[in-house]
Design a protein around this motif. Sequence first.
Motif, PDB file in Angstrom:
ATOM      1  N   ARG A   1       0.837  -1.208   0.000  1.00  0.00           N
ATOM      2  CA  ARG A   1       0.000   0.000   0.000  1.00  0.00           C
ATOM      3  C   ARG A   1       0.866   1.250   0.000  1.00  0.00           C
ATOM      4  NH1 ARG A   1      -2.805   0.285   4.776  1.00  0.00           N
ATOM      5  NH2 ARG A   1      -3.908   2.076   3.973  1.00  0.00           N
TER       6      ARG A   1
ATOM      7  N   ALA B   1       2.255   1.695  -3.490  1.00  0.00           N
ATOM      8  CA  ALA B   1       1.186   2.167  -4.376  1.00  0.00           C
ATOM      9  C   ALA B   1       0.922   3.652  -4.159  1.00  0.00           C
ATOM     10  CB  ALA B   1      -0.084   1.344  -4.148  1.00  0.00           C
ATOM     11  N   LEU B   2       0.943   4.083  -2.905  1.00  0.00           N
ATOM     12  CA  LEU B   2       0.773   5.503  -2.604  1.00  0.00           C
ATOM     13  C   LEU B   2       1.873   6.328  -3.270  1.00  0.00           C
ATOM     14  CD1 LEU B   2      -0.445   7.925  -1.023  1.00  0.00           C
ATOM     15  CD2 LEU B   2       1.127   7.305   0.827  1.00  0.00           C
TER      16      LEU B   2
ATOM     17  N   VAL C   1       3.581   5.620  -5.917  1.00  0.00           N
ATOM     18  CA  VAL C   1       3.345   5.650  -7.364  1.00  0.00           C
ATOM     19  C   VAL C   1       2.336   6.739  -7.696  1.00  0.00           C
ATOM     20  CG1 VAL C   1       2.343   4.382  -9.317  1.00  0.00           C
ATOM     21  CG2 VAL C   1       3.954   3.235  -7.774  1.00  0.00           C
ATOM     22  N   ARG C   2       1.237   6.768  -6.956  1.00  0.00           N
ATOM     23  CA  ARG C   2       0.206   7.784  -7.211  1.00  0.00           C
ATOM     24  C   ARG C   2       0.739   9.193  -6.964  1.00  0.00           C
ATOM     25  NH1 ARG C   2      -2.720   3.736  -4.654  1.00  0.00           N
ATOM     26  NH2 ARG C   2      -2.719   4.854  -2.686  1.00  0.00           N
TER      27      ARG C   2
ATOM     28  N   THR D   1      -1.672  -5.052  -5.605  1.00  0.00           N
ATOM     29  CA  THR D   1      -1.939  -3.737  -5.013  1.00  0.00           C
ATOM     30  C   THR D   1      -1.052  -2.683  -5.672  1.00  0.00           C
ATOM     31  OG1 THR D   1      -2.542  -4.740  -2.902  1.00  0.00           O
ATOM     32  CG2 THR D   1      -1.902  -2.414  -2.851  1.00  0.00           C
ATOM     33  N   ILE D   2       0.216  -2.997  -5.857  1.00  0.00           N
ATOM     34  CA  ILE D   2       1.138  -2.063  -6.509  1.00  0.00           C
ATOM     35  C   ILE D   2       0.746  -1.886  -7.971  1.00  0.00           C
ATOM     36  CG2 ILE D   2       3.544  -1.688  -7.180  1.00  0.00           C
ATOM     37  CD1 ILE D   2       4.256  -3.476  -4.681  1.00  0.00           C
TER      38      ILE D   2
ATOM     39  N   ALA E   1      -2.004   0.525  -8.830  1.00  0.00           N
ATOM     40  CA  ALA E   1      -1.761   1.961  -8.645  1.00  0.00           C
ATOM     41  C   ALA E   1      -1.497   2.667  -9.974  1.00  0.00           C
ATOM     42  CB  ALA E   1      -0.578   2.184  -7.704  1.00  0.00           C
TER      43      ALA E   1
ATOM     44  N   ARG F   1      -0.231   0.099 -17.633  1.00  0.00           N
ATOM     45  CA  ARG F   1       0.233  -1.145 -17.029  1.00  0.00           C
ATOM     46  C   ARG F   1       0.095  -2.265 -18.048  1.00  0.00           C
ATOM     47  NH1 ARG F   1      -4.437  -0.834 -12.604  1.00  0.00           N
ATOM     48  NH2 ARG F   1      -6.137  -1.705 -13.819  1.00  0.00           N
TER      49      ARG F   1
END
Length: 195
Positions: free
Chosen positions: A71, A74-75, A77-78, A102-103, A106, A112
Amino acid sequence: MAFHDDSVSHERDDSAPGQDKLLFLPNISINGLIDDETVSFFLGRLETVRKNGQDMIMELNTSGGDADAARRMALEVRLFRRHSGRDAFCVGKTKVYSAGVTIFAAFPTQDRFLTEDAVLLVHERRMETSIALNGPIRSCIQIVREQLALLENRDVWRWKASGNLSKAVRSARTSFTGARRRIATSTPPRRSVLE
């Protein structure tokens, strides 16, 4: 852009890197278990990407790992996409399991990709915990109720450092109105050494 007839295909636009760059020249490679060390490695590589003014091109091959570490990645990345002015792309290779999904999620769908042999594995979050009951029976009952409520509701509570409720994120089983009602009438869950 399609890597193979069986892969996820996307229309190529002028900002997307070429297939060779996506497949063979990632600037961040995550291969292996997702854990705190992976987060540290990722943040270091991401800093280099930022300093060099590059788009992020991540290669991801993992059997999963720590959901909270995923998580955090992923954060990042965003945040990179939102604040750097650069694009971020991810190529899932061979296996993108569990925390890896999860990653992978993101990244926007158009940015992707999966190689032809890639497999995604999605499952419900798992929990392993022991509950030690020691003390007055009423206290023990309360501890069991709190643990059961966590399992049944699957609500995520976020607290500001001041201790005030900052946000309740509803789960799939909870309506927004129900969450607001619980926020107004509940106290923060008691943290225990069991968590």
